[in-house]
Design an enzyme around this catalytic site. Sequence first.
Site, PDB file in Angstrom:
ATOM      1  N   GLU A 194      19.875  12.008 -42.343  1.00  0.00           N
ATOM      2  CA  GLU A 194      20.434  10.777 -42.892  1.00  0.00           C
ATOM      3  C   GLU A 194      21.744  11.043 -43.620  1.00  0.00           C
ATOM      4  O   GLU A 194      22.697  10.265 -43.526  1.00  0.00           O
ATOM      5  CB  GLU A 194      19.427  10.131 -43.843  1.00  0.00           C
ATOM      6  CG  GLU A 194      18.176   9.626 -43.155  1.00  0.00           C
ATOM      7  CD  GLU A 194      17.101   9.273 -44.160  1.00  0.00           C
ATOM      8  OE1 GLU A 194      16.705   8.101 -44.173  1.00  0.00           O
ATOM      9  OE2 GLU A 194      16.676  10.152 -44.920  1.00  0.00           O
ATOM     10  N   ASP A 204      23.915  13.452 -43.074  1.00  0.00           N
ATOM     11  CA  ASP A 204      24.951  13.712 -42.073  1.00  0.00           C
ATOM     12  C   ASP A 204      25.414  12.418 -41.410  1.00  0.00           C
ATOM     13  O   ASP A 204      26.610  12.217 -41.180  1.00  0.00           O
ATOM     14  CB  ASP A 204      24.439  14.683 -41.010  1.00  0.00           C
ATOM     15  CG  ASP A 204      24.278  16.094 -41.540  1.00  0.00           C
ATOM     16  OD1 ASP A 204      24.878  16.399 -42.586  1.00  0.00           O
ATOM     17  OD2 ASP A 204      23.545  16.884 -40.910  1.00  0.00           O
ATOM     18  N   LEU A 236      32.539  24.351 -45.210  1.00  0.00           N
ATOM     19  CA  LEU A 236      32.944  24.393 -43.812  1.00  0.00           C
ATOM     20  C   LEU A 236      32.807  23.022 -43.167  1.00  0.00           C
ATOM     21  O   LEU A 236      31.889  22.267 -43.482  1.00  0.00           O
ATOM     22  CB  LEU A 236      32.084  25.396 -43.038  1.00  0.00           C
ATOM     23  CG  LEU A 236      32.093  26.845 -43.539  1.00  0.00           C
ATOM     24  CD1 LEU A 236      31.136  27.682 -42.697  1.00  0.00           C
ATOM     25  CD2 LEU A 236      33.487  27.431 -43.503  1.00  0.00           C
ATOM     26  N   LYS A 241      23.189  29.803 -41.344  1.00  0.00           N
ATOM     27  CA  LYS A 241      23.661  29.022 -42.495  1.00  0.00           C
ATOM     28  C   LYS A 241      22.456  28.856 -43.408  1.00  0.00           C
ATOM     29  O   LYS A 241      21.649  27.950 -43.244  1.00  0.00           O
ATOM     30  CB  LYS A 241      24.200  27.657 -42.050  1.00  0.00           C
ATOM     31  CG  LYS A 241      24.833  26.843 -43.171  1.00  0.00           C
ATOM     32  CD  LYS A 241      25.447  25.550 -42.623  1.00  0.00           C
ATOM     33  CE  LYS A 241      26.133  24.764 -43.712  1.00  0.00           C
ATOM     34  NZ  LYS A 241      25.179  24.226 -44.698  1.00  0.00           N
ATOM     35  N   CYS A 243      -3.444  10.121 -58.606  1.00  0.00           N
ATOM     36  CA  CYS A 243      -4.853   9.929 -58.955  1.00  0.00           C
ATOM     37  C   CYS A 243      -5.014  10.116 -60.457  1.00  0.00           C
ATOM     38  O   CYS A 243      -4.436  11.037 -61.043  1.00  0.00           O
ATOM     39  CB  CYS A 243      -5.711  10.935 -58.186  1.00  0.00           C
ATOM     40  SG  CYS A 243      -7.451  10.926 -58.668  1.00  0.00           S
TER      41      CYS A 243
END
Length: 668
Positions: free
Chosen positions: A35, A37, A81, A104, A409
Amino acid sequence: MADNRVLQMKQLIGVLNEASDAYYNGQAELMTDYEWDARFDELRRLEQETGITLPESPTQRVSEDSIAGQKEEHEFDALSLAKTKKVSELVKWADDRPIWISWKLDGLTLVATYDTGRLSKVVTRGNGHIGTNITHLSTAIAGIPQTINYQGHLVIRGEAVISYDDFDRFLMESGEDYANPRNLASGSLTLKDIEEVRQRHIQWIPFTLVYIEDDIVSWGERMAWLDQQGFHTIERAFLEHSSEDSVASVINDFTEKVTSRKNPFPVDGLVICYDDTAYAQTGSVTGHHATRAGLAFKWQDESAQTRLKEIEWSCAASTISPVAIFEPVELEGTTVKRASLCNISECERLGIGGPGTLLSVIKSNKIIPKVIEVTASVGTFFVPNECPVCHASAEISVSETSGTKTLHCTNDDCPAKQLRKFARFVSKEGMNIDGISEQTLAKFINLGWVSEYADIYNLRNHIRELSLMEGFGEKSASNIMRSIDKSRNVEAHRLLYALNIPLCGLDVCKRLLSTYTLDELVSEATRQSIDLFTQQAEPEDIFAHINGIGPEKSAQFVRWFRNDNNLARYQRLLPNLTVIMPDISPQGDLCAGLTFVITGDVHHYKNRNELKAYIESQGGKVASAISGSTSFLINNDVTSTSGKNKKAQQLGIPIISEDDFIAYYTTS
């Protein structure tokens, strides 16, 4: 029209920067990489169409960590980059020059500087121009040597990462809650206690040599030179000629390591760089990218459309999480039927409805199924008001930092809240029950099959149901049963470790059992009438006299067994087991009467624990800190100026290498 696009850009910048800040600073992640990107690409498209770039646009700046501390300007800017998902763009960028492809890594970039053979500073990337000096933590991060042979000025960029195994182990033993290894690594660098940082098992992996006084132009030769200096550099592959077929082949090799889990560290893509570092420096800087410094490749996630069948609420650890169950789709060569929806906020953001809702799903980074979009919502999203495991009431809580809504809970004793304790119980260091993962345990707990340790030894009652469950089958079910039966014979120290007694790691368990049998330990811990006139200690300090235990660990052990619920569960577990008391008496006396401290790497033994075990088997002791009672400091770097070496010299304690130790204190 232009005004509408500028408004879109402002909205995208706000959302992207908020998500980026959470991602880089150890908070809950607000969106998937997919998302982020997609929105980043949309923002860049709008900027190109309008010719307008707004302040704070993430296309023009490096995402910034905000680690507190002394700020330090980088000698060489640590720019990010440019990215692509197309092999053809990688090939075009390479321009048929010799290139390298490497991981990466998904961690935090740290820049290490050396002068005259010594580490002079370690600085976080920060905003690419100014980072935070964390040199004081460097001894707690594996892979950053304090001294090297090279005497010149050296600048190295690397990634601080935590392996998946170390991440799982930390969560299991600490009870803390982090979304992923990157969040844990980021959060760890904000700590002040060096020992606490060391327990996180952060590793620094150099991915480029930024500066060296010697004339080494080849990137590959630079990395090989770092390896010769003792650094453990990034995995990489070389291509003399970069055709589309050759680049695709190397990418496929790396991809296979991701999908088969052969790579131990989290990654979010690959990096391509020129072997000719002089040529790489001739590029221009566009936004926050140096155009020839490298290009990042991110996998093109394959998406598929499907329909929601139901939302399953699964209670694990501290939260009740929604899981989308949908009509099966084929993704990345596998059939996918379910995907975590993370939390209530994520469901609301996506616009999840009820059964029949049309979804778009991917396998993020080739591994994790994700719902990325709702293309048509049907019905209403329903949040349950009770826990699916214990049926106690459930409440929505909102994070003060991120605003994320999660369901919890209200029952402190809910078995699902003990998931990580069950995972430690079955772990290799504990009962060593192969085939039962944390995910499998969560299923057993949610089905009501397991609510305490003894229930694991009654799973044979559910073998038929287990063999019919998705992902198992008769063979898997039979293998699990065999592994459970095998674990019934257990060494006492592994059983103690498996019980999840606070502060009782394997070493503490072994130390306790070096003085008492298991029955004696439990008897002493639960004995209510302790004569304080003859017992020169508080009741909870009765094991504090054992070397390496002390009052705090003793108190935790005693309190655990004096808890009626814990003792009852232990007593229900015991009939299922045959407890073995291994012979812990010394096998020799070569180290009798001596106390050693071990520091640094070892070469002849597998690790420091193996060396420690040998010393103890020969009647010696191993301490964690140097004191007047220390006989020897074992350090293969005898001449280093580390803190332990300095203290040993101040106290007149001999510093010996591993070779010296073997020569004097073994029979080999």
